[in-house]
Design an enzyme around this catalytic site. Structure first.
Site, PDB file in Angstrom:
ATOM      1  N   GLU A 289       0.843  -1.190   0.000  1.00 24.32           N
ATOM      2  CA  GLU A 289       0.000   0.000   0.000  1.00 24.32           C
ATOM      3  C   GLU A 289       0.883   1.246   0.000  1.00 24.32           C
ATOM      4  O   GLU A 289       1.938   1.283   0.642  1.00 24.32           O
ATOM      5  CB  GLU A 289      -0.906   0.000   1.231  1.00 24.32           C
ATOM      6  CG  GLU A 289      -2.005   1.057   1.203  1.00 24.32           C
ATOM      7  CD  GLU A 289      -3.063   0.775   2.262  1.00 24.32           C
ATOM      8  OE1 GLU A 289      -3.616  -0.350   2.271  1.00 24.32           O
ATOM      9  OE2 GLU A 289      -3.320   1.671   3.087  1.00 24.32           O
TER      10      GLU A 289
ATOM     11  N   GLU B 137      -2.899  10.278   3.144  1.00 23.79           N
ATOM     12  CA  GLU B 137      -4.037  10.317   4.058  1.00 23.79           C
ATOM     13  C   GLU B 137      -4.091  11.680   4.746  1.00 23.79           C
ATOM     14  O   GLU B 137      -3.071  12.166   5.248  1.00 23.79           O
ATOM     15  CB  GLU B 137      -3.920   9.226   5.126  1.00 23.79           C
ATOM     16  CG  GLU B 137      -3.946   7.816   4.560  1.00 23.79           C
ATOM     17  CD  GLU B 137      -3.680   6.759   5.625  1.00 23.79           C
ATOM     18  OE1 GLU B 137      -4.457   5.802   5.700  1.00 23.79           O
ATOM     19  OE2 GLU B 137      -2.683   6.914   6.366  1.00 23.79           O
TER      20      GLU B 137
ATOM     21  N   ASP C  97       0.163   5.327   0.576  1.00 24.27           N
ATOM     22  CA  ASP C  97      -0.925   6.171   1.065  1.00 24.27           C
ATOM     23  C   ASP C  97      -0.626   7.660   1.038  1.00 24.27           C
ATOM     24  O   ASP C  97       0.470   8.091   1.416  1.00 24.27           O
ATOM     25  CB  ASP C  97      -1.236   5.852   2.535  1.00 24.27           C
ATOM     26  CG  ASP C  97      -1.759   4.444   2.741  1.00 24.27           C
ATOM     27  OD1 ASP C  97      -2.482   3.956   1.867  1.00 24.27           O
ATOM     28  OD2 ASP C  97      -1.446   3.848   3.789  1.00 24.27           O
TER      29      ASP C  97
END
Length: 307
Positions: free
Chosen positions: A127, A131, A129
Protein backbone atom coordinates in the site's frame (compact mmCIF):
# COMPACT_ATOMS: atom_id res chain seq x y z
CA UNK A 1 13.68 74.51 14.69
CA UNK A 2 10.52 72.55 15.33
CA UNK A 3 9.93 71.34 11.77
CA UNK A 4 13.16 69.29 11.41
CA UNK A 5 12.51 67.72 14.80
CA UNK A 6 9.00 66.70 13.70
CA UNK A 7 10.39 65.35 10.43
CA UNK A 8 12.91 63.21 12.27
CA UNK A 9 10.17 61.99 14.61
CA UNK A 10 7.88 61.16 11.68
CA UNK A 11 10.72 59.34 9.96
CA UNK A 12 11.40 57.26 13.07
CA UNK A 13 7.72 56.41 13.44
CA UNK A 14 7.55 55.49 9.76
CA UNK A 15 10.63 53.29 10.13
CA UNK A 16 9.18 51.61 13.23
CA UNK A 17 6.07 50.74 11.22
CA UNK A 18 7.96 49.81 8.07
CA UNK A 19 10.50 47.40 9.57
CA UNK A 20 7.95 44.91 10.98
CA UNK A 21 6.12 44.96 7.63
CA UNK A 22 9.40 44.37 5.78
CA UNK A 23 10.27 41.53 8.16
CA UNK A 24 6.84 39.97 7.60
CA UNK A 25 7.24 40.17 3.82
CA UNK A 26 10.75 38.70 3.99
CA UNK A 27 9.57 35.81 6.17
CA UNK A 28 6.59 35.27 3.89
CA UNK A 29 8.76 35.07 0.80
CA UNK A 30 11.36 32.91 2.50
CA UNK A 31 8.59 30.38 3.17
CA UNK A 32 6.92 30.79 -0.21
CA UNK A 33 6.48 27.60 -2.22
CA UNK A 34 9.48 27.20 -4.53
CA UNK A 35 9.02 26.16 -8.13
CA UNK A 36 10.12 22.53 -8.66
CA UNK A 37 10.58 23.21 -12.38
CA UNK A 38 8.59 20.11 -13.35
CA UNK A 39 4.81 19.79 -13.09
CA UNK A 40 3.47 16.23 -13.47
CA UNK A 41 -0.08 17.30 -12.58
CA UNK A 42 -0.13 19.31 -15.83
CA UNK A 43 2.12 17.09 -17.93
CA UNK A 44 -0.50 14.35 -18.10
CA UNK A 45 -4.08 14.72 -19.29
CA UNK A 46 -6.84 14.15 -16.72
CA UNK A 47 -9.45 11.45 -17.17
CA UNK A 48 -12.33 12.58 -19.37
CA UNK A 49 -14.84 11.04 -17.00
CA UNK A 50 -14.87 9.52 -13.52
CA UNK A 51 -16.43 6.27 -14.71
CA UNK A 52 -13.74 5.86 -17.35
CA UNK A 53 -11.32 5.08 -14.55
CA UNK A 54 -13.26 4.24 -11.38
CA UNK A 55 -16.24 2.47 -9.89
CA UNK A 56 -17.90 2.82 -6.52
CA UNK A 57 -16.38 0.41 -4.01
CA UNK A 58 -18.61 0.97 -0.99
CA UNK A 59 -21.11 3.48 0.39
CA UNK A 60 -22.79 4.27 -2.96
CA UNK A 61 -25.43 6.38 -1.21
CA UNK A 62 -22.60 8.51 0.21
CA UNK A 63 -21.02 9.24 -3.16
CA UNK A 64 -22.11 11.73 -5.83
CA UNK A 65 -20.57 12.08 -9.30
CA UNK A 66 -21.09 15.36 -11.15
CA UNK A 67 -23.18 15.35 -14.31
CA UNK A 68 -20.14 15.75 -16.56
CA UNK A 69 -18.22 13.16 -14.50
CA UNK A 70 -15.43 15.65 -13.86
CA UNK A 71 -15.66 15.34 -10.07
CA UNK A 72 -16.86 13.11 -7.26
CA UNK A 73 -17.99 14.02 -3.76
CA UNK A 74 -17.86 11.46 -0.96
CA UNK A 75 -18.99 11.87 2.63
CA UNK A 76 -19.09 10.24 6.02
CA UNK A 77 -21.96 10.28 8.50
CA UNK A 78 -22.92 8.06 11.38
CA UNK A 79 -24.30 5.49 8.93
CA UNK A 80 -21.42 5.04 6.52
CA UNK A 81 -18.43 6.44 4.70
CA UNK A 82 -17.64 5.84 1.06
CA UNK A 83 -14.90 4.77 -1.31
CA UNK A 84 -14.08 4.28 -4.98
CA UNK A 85 -11.58 2.05 -6.78
CA UNK A 86 -9.88 2.09 -10.17
CA UNK A 87 -11.28 -0.31 -12.73
CA UNK A 88 -7.90 -1.83 -13.45
CA UNK A 89 -4.64 -2.40 -11.58
CA UNK A 90 -1.25 -0.93 -12.46
CA UNK A 91 2.36 -2.00 -12.18
CA UNK A 92 3.64 1.60 -12.13
CA UNK A 93 2.44 5.10 -12.88
CA UNK A 94 1.62 8.65 -11.86
CA UNK A 95 -1.67 9.00 -9.99
CA UNK A 96 -3.05 12.39 -9.05
CA UNK A 97 -6.18 14.25 -8.05
CA UNK A 98 -7.22 17.70 -6.94
CA UNK A 99 -8.83 17.44 -3.52
CA UNK A 100 -10.70 19.85 -1.26
CA UNK A 101 -11.24 18.98 2.40
CA UNK A 102 -13.91 19.96 4.90
CA UNK A 103 -13.22 22.79 7.38
CA UNK A 104 -14.16 22.86 11.04
CA UNK A 105 -14.27 19.86 13.36
CA UNK A 106 -13.09 16.79 11.44
CA UNK A 107 -11.30 14.85 14.21
CA UNK A 108 -11.23 11.11 13.71
CA UNK A 109 -12.01 11.38 10.00
CA UNK A 110 -9.62 10.11 7.31
CA UNK A 111 -9.76 11.24 3.70
CA UNK A 112 -7.46 9.01 1.66
CA UNK A 113 -6.04 8.73 -1.85
CA UNK A 114 -3.88 5.66 -2.22
CA UNK A 115 -2.62 2.58 -4.05
CA UNK A 116 -3.25 -0.89 -2.64
CA UNK A 117 -3.63 -4.58 -3.47
CA UNK A 118 -5.32 -5.49 -0.21
CA UNK A 119 -8.27 -7.17 -1.90
CA UNK A 120 -5.94 -9.33 -3.98
CA UNK A 121 -3.61 -10.13 -1.06
CA UNK A 122 -5.58 -9.74 2.18
CA UNK A 123 -3.34 -9.63 5.24
CA UNK A 124 -0.21 -9.61 3.09
CA UNK A 125 -0.63 -6.56 0.92
CA UNK A 126 1.26 -3.55 -0.38
CA UNK A 127 0.00 0.00 0.00
CA UNK A 128 1.12 3.55 -0.78
CA UNK A 129 -0.92 6.17 1.06
CA UNK A 130 -1.77 9.83 1.05
CA UNK A 131 -4.04 10.32 4.06
CA UNK A 132 -5.48 13.51 5.49
CA UNK A 133 -5.89 13.17 9.24
CA UNK A 134 -8.86 15.16 10.51
CA UNK A 135 -8.41 17.82 13.16
CA UNK A 136 -10.07 20.18 15.59
CA UNK A 137 -10.78 23.87 14.87
CA UNK A 138 -7.68 26.04 15.01
CA UNK A 139 -5.29 23.17 14.31
CA UNK A 140 -4.02 22.20 10.85
CA UNK A 141 -4.77 19.03 8.95
CA UNK A 142 -1.94 16.51 8.95
CA UNK A 143 -1.03 14.93 5.62
CA UNK A 144 0.35 11.45 6.28
CA UNK A 145 2.32 9.54 3.67
CA UNK A 146 2.89 5.86 4.23
CA UNK A 147 4.28 2.77 2.54
CA UNK A 148 3.35 -0.81 3.47
CA UNK A 149 5.18 -3.75 1.94
CA UNK A 150 3.89 -7.33 2.13
CA UNK A 151 2.73 -7.47 5.67
CA UNK A 152 0.03 -5.17 6.95
CA UNK A 153 -2.45 -7.13 8.99
CA UNK A 154 -0.33 -10.22 9.65
CA UNK A 155 0.56 -9.25 13.22
CA UNK A 156 3.79 -7.54 12.18
CA UNK A 157 2.50 -4.27 10.77
CA UNK A 158 5.37 -2.10 9.57
CA UNK A 159 4.33 1.41 8.64
CA UNK A 160 6.69 3.94 7.15
CA UNK A 161 4.95 7.18 8.05
CA UNK A 162 6.10 10.68 7.22
CA UNK A 163 3.72 13.46 8.24
CA UNK A 164 3.41 17.06 7.11
CA UNK A 165 1.47 20.22 7.86
CA UNK A 166 0.70 22.01 4.63
CA UNK A 167 1.76 25.52 3.57
CA UNK A 168 -1.81 26.39 2.61
CA UNK A 169 -5.34 25.77 3.86
CA UNK A 170 -6.52 22.54 2.17
CA UNK A 171 -10.14 23.43 2.97
CA UNK A 172 -10.09 26.76 1.12
CA UNK A 173 -9.72 25.33 -2.38
CA UNK A 174 -8.59 22.42 -4.51
CA UNK A 175 -4.92 21.40 -4.49
CA UNK A 176 -3.09 18.71 -6.43
CA UNK A 177 -1.83 15.60 -4.66
CA UNK A 178 0.06 12.86 -6.47
CA UNK A 179 1.90 9.57 -6.15
CA UNK A 180 4.54 8.51 -8.66
CA UNK A 181 5.52 4.84 -8.48
CA UNK A 182 8.09 3.25 -10.73
CA UNK A 183 10.42 0.23 -10.30
CA UNK A 184 13.03 2.34 -8.48
CA UNK A 185 11.21 4.83 -6.30
CA UNK A 186 7.98 6.28 -4.95
CA UNK A 187 7.56 10.06 -4.88
CA UNK A 188 4.77 11.95 -3.15
CA UNK A 189 3.76 15.36 -4.57
CA UNK A 190 1.76 18.30 -3.24
CA UNK A 191 1.02 20.93 -5.89
CA UNK A 192 3.87 19.33 -7.85
CA UNK A 193 6.37 19.88 -5.04
CA UNK A 194 7.94 16.52 -4.17
CA UNK A 195 7.59 16.18 -0.40
CA UNK A 196 8.97 12.66 -0.05
CA UNK A 197 11.07 10.25 -2.08
CA UNK A 198 11.03 6.60 -1.06
CA UNK A 199 13.74 4.71 -2.97
CA UNK A 200 13.91 1.01 -3.60
CA UNK A 201 16.66 -0.23 -1.28
CA UNK A 202 15.79 -3.92 -1.52
CA UNK A 203 13.09 -6.22 -2.86
CA UNK A 204 11.81 -6.72 0.67
CA UNK A 205 11.22 -3.02 1.36
CA UNK A 206 9.57 -1.95 -1.90
CA UNK A 207 6.12 -2.73 -3.36
CA UNK A 208 6.41 -4.51 -6.68
CA UNK A 209 3.08 -6.27 -7.20
CA UNK A 210 0.26 -4.58 -9.16
CA UNK A 211 -1.96 -2.19 -7.20
CA UNK A 212 -5.28 -0.43 -7.72
CA UNK A 213 -5.98 3.26 -7.06
CA UNK A 214 -8.50 4.19 -4.36
CA UNK A 215 -10.16 7.16 -2.72
CA UNK A 216 -12.15 6.99 0.51
CA UNK A 217 -13.48 8.75 3.59
CA UNK A 218 -13.95 6.82 6.83
CA UNK A 219 -13.97 6.91 10.63
CA UNK A 220 -10.55 6.21 12.18
CA UNK A 221 -11.32 7.65 15.62
CA UNK A 222 -9.07 5.16 17.39
CA UNK A 223 -5.89 6.79 16.02
CA UNK A 224 -6.40 9.53 13.41
CA UNK A 225 -6.30 12.68 15.56
CA UNK A 226 -3.62 13.02 18.22
CA UNK A 227 -3.47 9.23 18.65
CA UNK A 228 -7.20 8.96 19.25
CA UNK A 229 -7.50 11.78 21.78
CA UNK A 230 -10.23 13.41 19.68
CA UNK A 231 -12.85 11.21 18.03
CA UNK A 232 -15.34 11.74 15.24
CA UNK A 233 -18.26 13.85 16.49
CA UNK A 234 -21.34 13.23 14.38
CA UNK A 235 -22.96 16.43 15.52
CA UNK A 236 -20.83 17.91 12.72
CA UNK A 237 -21.85 15.41 10.05
CA UNK A 238 -21.69 15.00 7.15
CA UNK A 239 -17.92 15.10 6.67
CA UNK A 240 -17.31 15.81 3.00
CA UNK A 241 -14.35 15.40 0.62
CA UNK A 242 -14.33 16.52 -2.99
CA UNK A 243 -12.10 15.09 -5.73
CA UNK A 244 -11.61 16.33 -9.28
CA UNK A 245 -9.03 16.38 -12.09
CA UNK A 246 -8.06 12.72 -11.80
CA UNK A 247 -4.83 11.75 -13.54
CA UNK A 248 -4.17 8.05 -14.05
CA UNK A 249 -1.07 7.53 -16.15
CA UNK A 250 0.23 4.00 -15.64
CA UNK A 251 1.02 0.64 -17.16
CA UNK A 252 -1.35 -2.25 -16.62
CA UNK A 253 0.24 -5.57 -15.54
CA UNK A 254 -0.42 -6.99 -19.01
CA UNK A 255 0.99 -3.99 -20.87
CA UNK A 256 3.94 -4.70 -23.20
CA UNK A 257 7.49 -3.63 -22.26
CA UNK A 258 7.19 -0.55 -24.47
CA UNK A 259 4.81 0.89 -21.83
CA UNK A 260 7.30 2.94 -19.87
CA UNK A 261 6.86 4.33 -16.35
CA UNK A 262 5.76 7.95 -16.08
CA UNK A 263 8.80 10.23 -15.76
CA UNK A 264 9.41 11.75 -12.33
CA UNK A 265 11.37 14.71 -13.67
CA UNK A 266 12.36 16.40 -16.92
CA UNK A 267 15.30 13.99 -17.00
CA UNK A 268 13.03 10.96 -16.91
CA UNK A 269 14.02 9.11 -13.73
CA UNK A 270 14.90 10.53 -10.34
CA UNK A 271 14.54 14.15 -9.27
CA UNK A 272 16.20 17.24 -10.66
CA UNK A 273 18.24 19.65 -8.54
CA UNK A 274 15.30 22.04 -8.40
CA UNK A 275 13.01 19.25 -7.27
CA UNK A 276 15.47 18.19 -4.56
CA UNK A 277 15.67 21.79 -3.40
CA UNK A 278 11.87 22.05 -3.29
CA UNK A 279 11.64 18.78 -1.37
CA UNK A 280 14.23 20.02 1.12
CA UNK A 281 12.18 23.17 1.63
CA UNK A 282 9.01 21.15 2.28
CA UNK A 283 10.71 18.82 4.73
CA UNK A 284 12.55 21.57 6.63
CA UNK A 285 9.51 23.74 7.12
CA UNK A 286 6.52 21.39 7.15
CA UNK A 287 7.49 17.84 8.07
CA UNK A 288 6.28 17.02 11.59
CA UNK A 289 7.11 13.30 11.81
CA UNK A 290 9.61 10.92 10.20
CA UNK A 291 9.52 7.24 11.14
CA UNK A 292 13.25 6.95 10.56
CA UNK A 293 13.90 9.56 13.29
CA UNK A 294 11.53 8.05 15.84
CA UNK A 295 13.60 6.57 18.70
CA UNK A 296 10.63 4.46 19.81
CA UNK A 297 10.60 2.52 16.54
CA UNK A 298 12.40 -0.79 16.01
CA UNK A 299 14.53 0.14 13.03
CA UNK A 300 15.63 -3.43 12.45
CA UNK A 301 12.24 -3.69 10.74
CA UNK A 302 12.97 -0.70 8.51
CA UNK A 303 16.51 -1.26 7.20
CA UNK A 304 16.12 1.57 4.69
CA UNK A 305 16.43 4.01 7.62
CA UNK A 306 20.04 2.92 8.10
CA UNK A 307 21.02 3.46 4.49
Amino acid sequence: SVVPHLSRTSALITMDLFLPCLLFVMLHWSNAQPSPGYFPSYRFRPLRGFYRGFNNLWGPEHQSVSGDQSSVTIWLDRNSGSGFKSIRPFRNGYFGASIKLQPGYTAGVITAFYLSNNQAHPGFHDEVDIEFLGTTPGKPYTLQTNVYVRGSGDGNIIGREMKFHLWFDPTAGFHNYGILWNPNEIIFFVDDVPIRQYPRKSAGTFPQRPMWLYGSIWDASSWATEDGKYRADYRYQPFVARFTRFIVRGCAPSAPPRCRPAPSSSYGAGLSRRQYAAMGWAQRHFMVYDYCRDPKRDHSLTPECRS
